[in-house]
Design a protein around this motif. Structure first.
Motif, PDB file in Angstrom:
ATOM      1  N   ALA B  53      50.247  33.105  38.868  1.00  0.00           N
ATOM      2  CA  ALA B  53      50.322  34.039  37.738  1.00  0.00           C
ATOM      3  C   ALA B  53      49.098  33.878  36.847  1.00  0.00           C
ATOM      4  O   ALA B  53      48.622  32.769  36.628  1.00  0.00           O
ATOM      5  CB  ALA B  53      51.591  33.793  36.934  1.00  0.00           C
ATOM      6  N   GLY B  54      48.580  34.997  36.375  1.00  0.00           N
ATOM      7  CA  GLY B  54      47.460  34.960  35.436  1.00  0.00           C
ATOM      8  C   GLY B  54      46.099  35.122  36.089  1.00  0.00           C
ATOM      9  O   GLY B  54      45.094  35.240  35.405  1.00  0.00           O
ATOM     10  N   TRP B  55      46.051  35.149  37.430  1.00  0.00           N
ATOM     11  CA  TRP B  55      44.776  35.307  38.113  1.00  0.00           C
ATOM     12  C   TRP B  55      44.362  36.775  38.171  1.00  0.00           C
ATOM     13  O   TRP B  55      45.202  37.681  38.074  1.00  0.00           O
ATOM     14  CB  TRP B  55      44.858  34.752  39.539  1.00  0.00           C
ATOM     15  CG  TRP B  55      44.682  33.267  39.604  1.00  0.00           C
ATOM     16  CD1 TRP B  55      44.964  32.375  38.604  1.00  0.00           C
ATOM     17  CD2 TRP B  55      44.200  32.501  40.711  1.00  0.00           C
ATOM     18  NE1 TRP B  55      44.678  31.098  39.036  1.00  0.00           N
ATOM     19  CE2 TRP B  55      44.216  31.139  40.312  1.00  0.00           C
ATOM     20  CE3 TRP B  55      43.756  32.817  41.991  1.00  0.00           C
ATOM     21  CZ2 TRP B  55      43.795  30.110  41.159  1.00  0.00           C
ATOM     22  CZ3 TRP B  55      43.337  31.794  42.841  1.00  0.00           C
ATOM     23  CH2 TRP B  55      43.352  30.451  42.419  1.00  0.00           C
ATOM     24  N   VAL B  56      43.053  36.965  38.323  1.00  0.00           N
ATOM     25  CA  VAL B  56      42.503  38.305  38.474  1.00  0.00           C
ATOM     26  C   VAL B  56      41.660  38.334  39.733  1.00  0.00           C
ATOM     27  O   VAL B  56      40.859  37.424  39.980  1.00  0.00           O
ATOM     28  CB  VAL B  56      41.649  38.690  37.249  1.00  0.00           C
ATOM     29  CG1 VAL B  56      40.948  40.012  37.476  1.00  0.00           C
ATOM     30  CG2 VAL B  56      42.530  38.788  36.001  1.00  0.00           C
ATOM     31  N   GLY B  76      52.659  42.786  37.989  1.00  0.00           N
ATOM     32  CA  GLY B  76      51.799  42.275  36.925  1.00  0.00           C
ATOM     33  C   GLY B  76      51.687  40.768  36.884  1.00  0.00           C
ATOM     34  O   GLY B  76      51.151  40.215  35.934  1.00  0.00           O
ATOM     35  N   LYS B  77      52.151  40.064  37.923  1.00  0.00           N
ATOM     36  CA  LYS B  77      52.004  38.599  37.963  1.00  0.00           C
ATOM     37  C   LYS B  77      50.525  38.223  37.975  1.00  0.00           C
ATOM     38  O   LYS B  77      50.086  37.274  37.347  1.00  0.00           O
ATOM     39  CB  LYS B  77      52.684  38.070  39.217  1.00  0.00           C
ATOM     40  CG  LYS B  77      52.604  36.567  39.399  1.00  0.00           C
ATOM     41  CD  LYS B  77      53.153  36.175  40.773  1.00  0.00           C
ATOM     42  CE  LYS B  77      52.936  34.701  41.067  1.00  0.00           C
ATOM     43  NZ  LYS B  77      53.244  34.381  42.484  1.00  0.00           N
ATOM     44  N   TRP B  79      46.454  40.489  38.561  1.00  0.00           N
ATOM     45  CA  TRP B  79      45.872  41.828  38.661  1.00  0.00           C
ATOM     46  C   TRP B  79      44.772  41.852  39.704  1.00  0.00           C
ATOM     47  O   TRP B  79      43.943  40.940  39.759  1.00  0.00           O
ATOM     48  CB  TRP B  79      45.326  42.288  37.306  1.00  0.00           C
ATOM     49  CG  TRP B  79      46.435  42.825  36.464  1.00  0.00           C
ATOM     50  CD1 TRP B  79      47.340  42.092  35.745  1.00  0.00           C
ATOM     51  CD2 TRP B  79      46.791  44.204  36.282  1.00  0.00           C
ATOM     52  NE1 TRP B  79      48.244  42.929  35.135  1.00  0.00           N
ATOM     53  CE2 TRP B  79      47.926  44.229  35.448  1.00  0.00           C
ATOM     54  CE3 TRP B  79      46.271  45.413  36.758  1.00  0.00           C
ATOM     55  CZ2 TRP B  79      48.548  45.420  35.071  1.00  0.00           C
ATOM     56  CZ3 TRP B  79      46.874  46.597  36.369  1.00  0.00           C
ATOM     57  CH2 TRP B  79      48.008  46.589  35.544  1.00  0.00           C
ATOM     58  N   ALA B 119      33.520  35.911  37.878  1.00  0.00           N
ATOM     59  CA  ALA B 119      34.562  36.407  36.974  1.00  0.00           C
ATOM     60  C   ALA B 119      35.953  36.404  37.599  1.00  0.00           C
ATOM     61  O   ALA B 119      36.950  36.344  36.901  1.00  0.00           O
ATOM     62  CB  ALA B 119      34.212  37.822  36.514  1.00  0.00           C
ATOM     63  N   PHE B 120      36.001  36.486  38.927  1.00  0.00           N
ATOM     64  CA  PHE B 120      37.310  36.625  39.577  1.00  0.00           C
ATOM     65  C   PHE B 120      37.853  35.275  40.038  1.00  0.00           C
ATOM     66  O   PHE B 120      37.095  34.347  40.328  1.00  0.00           O
ATOM     67  CB  PHE B 120      37.200  37.560  40.785  1.00  0.00           C
ATOM     68  CG  PHE B 120      36.899  38.978  40.415  1.00  0.00           C
ATOM     69  CD1 PHE B 120      37.915  39.839  40.006  1.00  0.00           C
ATOM     70  CD2 PHE B 120      35.596  39.461  40.457  1.00  0.00           C
ATOM     71  CE1 PHE B 120      37.644  41.154  39.659  1.00  0.00           C
ATOM     72  CE2 PHE B 120      35.318  40.770  40.103  1.00  0.00           C
ATOM     73  CZ  PHE B 120      36.340  41.622  39.707  1.00  0.00           C
ATOM     74  N   ASP B 121      39.182  35.206  40.129  1.00  0.00           N
ATOM     75  CA  ASP B 121      39.826  34.017  40.679  1.00  0.00           C
ATOM     76  C   ASP B 121      39.969  34.122  42.189  1.00  0.00           C
ATOM     77  O   ASP B 121      40.048  33.116  42.882  1.00  0.00           O
ATOM     78  CB  ASP B 121      41.213  33.837  40.054  1.00  0.00           C
ATOM     79  CG  ASP B 121      41.131  33.665  38.555  1.00  0.00           C
ATOM     80  OD1 ASP B 121      40.562  32.657  38.108  1.00  0.00           O
ATOM     81  OD2 ASP B 121      41.603  34.567  37.818  1.00  0.00           O
TER      82      ASP B 121
END
Ligand code: ZN
Lengths: 123, 288
Positions: B53-56, B76-77, B79, B119-121
């Motif tokens: 949760a919270g990763w993009v 929405g866990k 995005w 920027a991305f996970d």
């Protein structure tokens, strides 16, 4: 649709533009508000990943002043709702994003930001 | 209309070649394409299930955006933001095929770098790299993925079409004109195959969907043949190794570099393999 969650990740990539190329400045925006699934686990996990100053600047540029200027340490219920709204419920349907360094303009049209550079658009 | 996969050779302007044989094709077939490709691939869904949760994440070459709405049981866990060049596909991806949910999509090229570095996970590249027409461009495509994710924990999943097709495949693959694809002479040198695929064949039902009149008026004969580079054997792993090397990343599990005790960074190949006519590879970046 471009929302501030996505804007927070975009940077100018014009040739030679590698410093001060973020955040892109939002102007001439047309906004739409749409409800999104509220997921506090996402927001808590995302908080340390967001570039907070860029989010504050961008939210002010589109006329929302609900978030605190300083990145909060903790997210209480009110702040969770505000962050949810600013990141995920404000849609920029039309507008321009301008690089603070080189001035390149990336248009947003029909909710989709166009990051293609001019020399690639010849077709 | 061609009825089977045919061998082709890329000319000396790969960018224009991709424009003609990839981008123009997808723009033209976008609406037909979407209805035939709605099912997420199981291994991709599995990868996404493991995302915290919270990763993009970035879906580089998102097509009709079928992965942007996952996980459906925890909306929405995290995005996932879809990147594609085709305006036609992006318009579909944005609404995930006409639903009331709006997805995040950006128009751009998978070889561009329009993101904050790291920027991305996580990033996924599903059935995209095989549309790049030279080995240099495919290496660049993998480099962009490696650069787009966090150097500390970024995870990547890449899927490409395999020259080794499973027995149920309707496709007929030529075995002539295999090219050598090595970037580095020291690397093992697997070979792949450049091909054209008539787009009607790769749908589940192989009946033509382009109205005859429309095809005659608007579409040059080229436009219904999509370019693919079909990967063979170790080719995807070699590609990742070349990209990592150009970025100065070690390939392997986390380990500190003895020559430079202060810092070390690299990329681990978590798993790789062949599944149902495709090669896949999962990567994890690390920094010490
Ligand atoms: Zn710039």
């Amino acid at each position: 649709m471009v929302r501030l969650i996505t804007h927070n990740l975009l940077a100018c990539h014009a040739k030679g533009c590698t410093t001060n190329n973020f955040p892109l400045k939002l102007t001439d925006v047309k906004l739409a508000l749409r409800e999104a699934d509220f997921n506090p686990d996402f927001l808590r996990g995302f908080l340390p990943r967001v570039e907070w100053d860029a989010l504050i600047q961008a939210s002010r540029e589109i006329g929302d002043t609900s978030l605190p200027v300083e990145r909060p340490e903790m997210l209480d219920d009110d702040l969770l709702r505000q962050l949810h709204h600013v990141l995920l419920e404000i849609h920029i349907d039309e507008g321009s994003m301008t690089c603070p360094n080189c001035g390149h303009v990336y248009p947003i049209s029909n909710g989709i930001p166009n990051m293609l550079l001019a020399e690639h658009e010849i077709w | 209309m061609p009825s089977e996969v045919t061998a082709t050779a890329v000319d000396d302007n790969p960018e224009a070649y991709e424009q003609r044989h990839v981008h123009a094709v997808y723009d033209h077939i976008a609406s037909h394409f979407s209805s035939t490709r709605y099912k997420p691939w199981p291994l991709v869904s599995e990868f996404l299930l493991s995302i915290p949760a919270g990763w993009v994440g970035l879906d580089s070459g998102t097509g009709n955006g079928k992965y942007l709405g996952l996980p459906t049981d925890h909306p929405g866990k995290f995005w996932t933001i879809g990147l594609d060049r085709s305006q036609g596909l992006l318009n579909l991806a944005r609404t995930a095929g006409g639903s009331d949910k709006i997805r995040e999509v950006v128009r751009g090229d998978v070889l561009d770098n329009g993101w904050r570095r790291g920027a991305f996970d996580f990033a996924i590249s599903i059935a995209t790299i095989h549309h790049l027409a030279t080995v240099e461009r495919r290496v660049a495509g993998v480099k962009r993925l490696l650069e787009s994710v966090s150097p500390r924990h970024g995870r990547i999943l890449i899927y490409v079409w395999a020259i080794e097709q499973d027995e149920h495949s309707k496709r007929i693959i030529p075995v002539s004109t295999r090219e050598r694809i090595c970037v580095d002479a020291e690397e093992q040198c697997p070979s792949g195959q450049d091909v054209f695929v008539p787009w009607v064949l790769s749908s589940d039902n192989a009946r033509p969907k382009v109205p005859r009149g429309e095809q005659a008026q608007n579409v040059p004969p080229d436009a219904i043949r999509r370019y693919y580079h079909m990967f063979s054997g170790e080719e995807l792993r070699v590609l990742v190794q070349s990209a990592a090397k150009e970025l100065g990343l070690k390939v392997g599990p986390p380990s500190s570099n003895e020559a430079d005790a202060n810092s070390s960074e690299g990329v681990e190949i978590v798993v790789s393999g062949w599944e149902r006519s495709n090669y896949y590879i999962e990567l994890r970046r690390w920094q010490i």
